[in-house]
Design a protein around this motif. Sequence first.
Motif, PDB file in Angstrom:
ATOM      1  N   LEU A 178       0.854  -1.187  -0.099  1.00 26.82           N
ATOM      2  CA  LEU A 178      -0.202   0.041  -0.133  1.00 26.82           C
ATOM      3  C   LEU A 178       0.794   1.310   0.046  1.00 26.82           C
ATOM      4  O   LEU A 178       0.412   2.414  -0.779  1.00 26.82           O
ATOM      5  N   LEU A 179       1.932   1.319   0.849  1.00 25.98           N
ATOM      6  CA  LEU A 179       3.049   2.480   0.674  1.00 25.98           C
ATOM      7  C   LEU A 179       3.582   2.488  -0.723  1.00 25.98           C
ATOM      8  O   LEU A 179       3.434   3.860  -0.952  1.00 25.98           O
ATOM      9  N   LEU A 180       3.849   1.375  -1.326  1.00 32.72           N
ATOM     10  CA  LEU A 180       4.421   1.627  -2.572  1.00 32.72           C
ATOM     11  C   LEU A 180       3.176   2.136  -3.578  1.00 32.72           C
ATOM     12  O   LEU A 180       3.805   2.865  -4.401  1.00 32.72           O
ATOM     13  N   LEU A 181       2.129   1.629  -3.436  1.00 30.96           N
ATOM     14  CA  LEU A 181       1.061   2.160  -4.484  1.00 30.96           C
ATOM     15  C   LEU A 181       0.850   3.659  -4.276  1.00 30.96           C
ATOM     16  O   LEU A 181       0.459   4.481  -4.985  1.00 30.96           O
ATOM     17  N   SER A 182       0.759   4.179  -2.886  1.00 27.01           N
ATOM     18  CA  SER A 182       0.519   5.423  -2.549  1.00 27.01           C
ATOM     19  C   SER A 182       1.765   6.369  -3.253  1.00 27.01           C
ATOM     20  O   SER A 182       1.377   7.257  -3.755  1.00 27.01           O
ATOM     21  N   ILE A 183       2.914   6.021  -3.353  1.00 30.93           N
ATOM     22  CA  ILE A 183       3.941   6.627  -3.883  1.00 30.93           C
ATOM     23  C   ILE A 183       3.694   6.763  -5.339  1.00 30.93           C
ATOM     24  O   ILE A 183       3.822   7.739  -5.932  1.00 30.93           O
ATOM     25  N   LEU A 184       3.506   5.700  -5.966  1.00 26.40           N
ATOM     26  CA  LEU A 184       2.921   5.416  -7.370  1.00 26.40           C
ATOM     27  C   LEU A 184       1.996   6.379  -7.711  1.00 26.40           C
ATOM     28  O   LEU A 184       2.069   6.879  -8.956  1.00 26.40           O
ATOM     29  N   GLU A 185       0.919   6.532  -6.832  1.00 25.87           N
ATOM     30  CA  GLU A 185      -0.155   7.363  -7.005  1.00 25.87           C
ATOM     31  C   GLU A 185       0.295   8.752  -7.069  1.00 25.87           C
ATOM     32  O   GLU A 185      -0.341   9.566  -7.861  1.00 25.87           O
ATOM     33  N   LEU A 186       1.196   9.146  -6.318  1.00 26.52           N
ATOM     34  CA  LEU A 186       1.588  10.379  -6.070  1.00 26.52           C
ATOM     35  C   LEU A 186       2.040  11.049  -7.528  1.00 26.52           C
ATOM     36  O   LEU A 186       1.965  11.871  -8.093  1.00 26.52           O
ATOM     37  N   ALA A 187       2.980   9.786  -8.218  1.00 27.42           N
ATOM     38  CA  ALA A 187       3.614  10.148  -9.580  1.00 27.42           C
ATOM     39  C   ALA A 187       2.522  10.247 -10.497  1.00 27.42           C
ATOM     40  O   ALA A 187       2.762  11.092 -11.429  1.00 27.42           O
ATOM     41  N   VAL A 188       1.555   9.262 -10.492  1.00 32.64           N
ATOM     42  CA  VAL A 188       0.373   9.228 -11.582  1.00 32.64           C
ATOM     43  C   VAL A 188      -0.320  10.838 -11.289  1.00 32.64           C
ATOM     44  O   VAL A 188      -0.668  11.124 -12.401  1.00 32.64           O
ATOM     45  N   ALA A 189      -0.520  11.273 -10.215  1.00 33.14           N
ATOM     46  CA  ALA A 189      -1.193  12.340 -10.112  1.00 33.14           C
ATOM     47  C   ALA A 189      -0.708  13.733 -10.756  1.00 33.14           C
ATOM     48  O   ALA A 189      -1.188  14.507 -11.467  1.00 33.14           O
ATOM     49  N   ILE A 190       0.632  13.521 -10.700  1.00 30.21           N
ATOM     50  CA  ILE A 190       1.514  14.523 -11.411  1.00 30.21           C
ATOM     51  C   ILE A 190       1.709  14.286 -12.952  1.00 30.21           C
ATOM     52  O   ILE A 190       1.473  15.332 -13.800  1.00 30.21           O
ATOM     53  N   ILE A 191       1.664  13.005 -13.161  1.00 34.48           N
ATOM     54  CA  ILE A 191       1.998  12.690 -14.465  1.00 34.48           C
ATOM     55  C   ILE A 191       0.819  13.044 -15.402  1.00 34.48           C
ATOM     56  O   ILE A 191       0.739  13.327 -16.763  1.00 34.48           O
ATOM     57  N   GLN A 192      -0.392  12.406 -14.883  1.00 31.75           N
ATOM     58  CA  GLN A 192      -1.523  12.600 -15.677  1.00 31.75           C
ATOM     59  C   GLN A 192      -1.990  14.018 -16.053  1.00 31.75           C
ATOM     60  O   GLN A 192      -2.486  14.616 -17.023  1.00 31.75           O
ATOM     61  N   ALA A 193      -1.584  14.866 -14.947  1.00 27.73           N
ATOM     62  CA  ALA A 193      -1.742  16.352 -15.249  1.00 27.73           C
ATOM     63  C   ALA A 193      -0.739  16.885 -16.467  1.00 27.73           C
ATOM     64  O   ALA A 193      -1.334  17.537 -17.059  1.00 27.73           O
ATOM     65  N   TYR A 194       0.510  16.506 -16.241  1.00 22.56           N
ATOM     66  CA  TYR A 194       1.237  16.882 -17.352  1.00 22.56           C
ATOM     67  C   TYR A 194       0.781  16.412 -18.730  1.00 22.56           C
ATOM     68  O   TYR A 194       0.878  17.022 -19.745  1.00 22.56           O
ATOM     69  N   VAL A 195       0.242  15.191 -18.734  1.00 23.90           N
ATOM     70  CA  VAL A 195      -0.027  14.445 -19.990  1.00 23.90           C
ATOM     71  C   VAL A 195      -1.367  15.126 -20.631  1.00 23.90           C
ATOM     72  O   VAL A 195      -1.335  15.364 -21.722  1.00 23.90           O
ATOM     73  N   PHE A 196      -1.934  15.569 -19.478  1.00 23.09           N
ATOM     74  CA  PHE A 196      -3.438  16.469 -20.237  1.00 23.09           C
ATOM     75  C   PHE A 196      -3.131  17.597 -20.911  1.00 23.09           C
ATOM     76  O   PHE A 196      -3.328  17.999 -22.071  1.00 23.09           O
ATOM     77  N   VAL A 197      -2.149  18.398 -20.343  1.00 19.80           N
ATOM     78  CA  VAL A 197      -1.371  19.642 -20.833  1.00 19.80           C
ATOM     79  C   VAL A 197      -0.761  19.354 -21.972  1.00 19.80           C
ATOM     80  O   VAL A 197      -0.825  20.094 -22.978  1.00 19.80           O
ATOM     81  N   LEU A 198      -0.009  18.336 -21.990  1.00 16.23           N
ATOM     82  CA  LEU A 198       0.909  18.170 -23.215  1.00 16.23           C
ATOM     83  C   LEU A 198       0.237  17.696 -24.295  1.00 16.23           C
ATOM     84  O   LEU A 198       0.706  18.112 -25.593  1.00 16.23           O
ATOM     85  N   LEU A 199      -1.056  16.957 -24.184  1.00 16.01           N
ATOM     86  CA  LEU A 199      -1.790  16.783 -25.463  1.00 16.01           C
ATOM     87  C   LEU A 199      -2.483  18.055 -25.854  1.00 16.01           C
ATOM     88  O   LEU A 199      -2.650  17.996 -27.120  1.00 16.01           O
ATOM     89  N   VAL A 200      -2.778  18.703 -25.167  1.00 14.70           N
ATOM     90  CA  VAL A 200      -3.631  20.132 -25.451  1.00 14.70           C
ATOM     91  C   VAL A 200      -2.529  21.070 -26.180  1.00 14.70           C
ATOM     92  O   VAL A 200      -2.985  21.458 -27.305  1.00 14.70           O
ATOM     93  N   SER A 201      -1.205  21.056 -25.845  1.00 15.09           N
ATOM     94  CA  SER A 201      -0.279  21.712 -26.524  1.00 15.09           C
ATOM     95  C   SER A 201       0.257  20.847 -28.165  1.00 15.09           C
ATOM     96  O   SER A 201       0.159  21.595 -28.883  1.00 15.09           O
ATOM     97  N   LEU A 202      -0.016  19.646 -28.143  1.00 14.96           N
ATOM     98  CA  LEU A 202      -0.131  18.763 -29.229  1.00 14.96           C
ATOM     99  C   LEU A 202      -1.127  19.326 -30.135  1.00 14.96           C
ATOM    100  O   LEU A 202      -0.824  19.430 -31.342  1.00 14.96           O
ATOM    101  N   TYR A 203      -2.225  19.246 -29.775  1.00 11.96           N
ATOM    102  CA  TYR A 203      -3.580  19.701 -30.858  1.00 11.96           C
ATOM    103  C   TYR A 203      -3.383  21.220 -31.085  1.00 11.96           C
ATOM    104  O   TYR A 203      -3.448  21.346 -32.206  1.00 11.96           O
ATOM    105  N   LEU A 204      -2.955  21.917 -30.327  1.00 10.22           N
ATOM    106  CA  LEU A 204      -2.627  23.277 -30.866  1.00 10.22           C
ATOM    107  C   LEU A 204      -1.489  23.369 -31.714  1.00 10.22           C
ATOM    108  O   LEU A 204      -1.399  24.121 -32.787  1.00 10.22           O
TER     109      LEU A 204
END
Length: 222
Positions: free
Chosen positions: A193-219
């Motif tokens: 559970l501790l390892l998964l929580s650390i992974l979820e922290l990374a996912v929270a940051i990466i998914q926000a970055y991917v969202f903005v990155l895809l918008v920039s690619l569409y632009l």
Amino acid sequence: VFDQFSLTAFMGIPLIALALTLPWILYPTPQNRCLNNRLLTLQAWFIRQLTHQLFLPINPGGHKWALLLASVLIFLITLNLLGILPYTFTPTTQLSMNMGLAVPLWLATVLIGARHQPTHSLAHLLPVGTPTPLIPILIMIETISQFIRPIALGVRLTANLTAGHLLIQLISTAAFYLAFTMPTVSILTMGLLLLLSILELAVAIIQAYVFVLLVSLYLQNS
């Protein structure tokens, strides 16, 4: 299990409204009276590096989006990270909210491309060298893929965050019940559970970055 994603209210106030206002409370408006410190310097450096990385392949006309996309990125990262804390609500697990962000941004890129470069925008619907019999089919496929883009943006963000929260809840529930019957297995489960929580922290940051990155690619493609 899915009750954590339901829209609830506390004292008549929807929790999603409180969660959406938290980022604006945590990041006050900078003023000239504010003294520079290490945190503000690090924040300014992060925003500069991010905007430089995102807008490097985009022509100078698209650099007007830098402030908007940087604000959306910080907004999403803050919501995702706050949602990992106990007894909190994550608005980005709601597909309606994510689509409310994805559709206007995608539509803005399409309209800007159609206004400033109509020929270039229409050229994306038909690859160069396409055989004549395949032209109607390819135009239809490219048009459908164009309209799928905002759905992919919203569903990707929702699915990744929802899956992470479900795994954390299921594993934490298993660790709690195993503590009374098999303590050793419960300790191992808590380590997972501790390892998964650390992974979820990374996912929270990466998914926000991917969202903005895809918008920039569409632009960039518009």
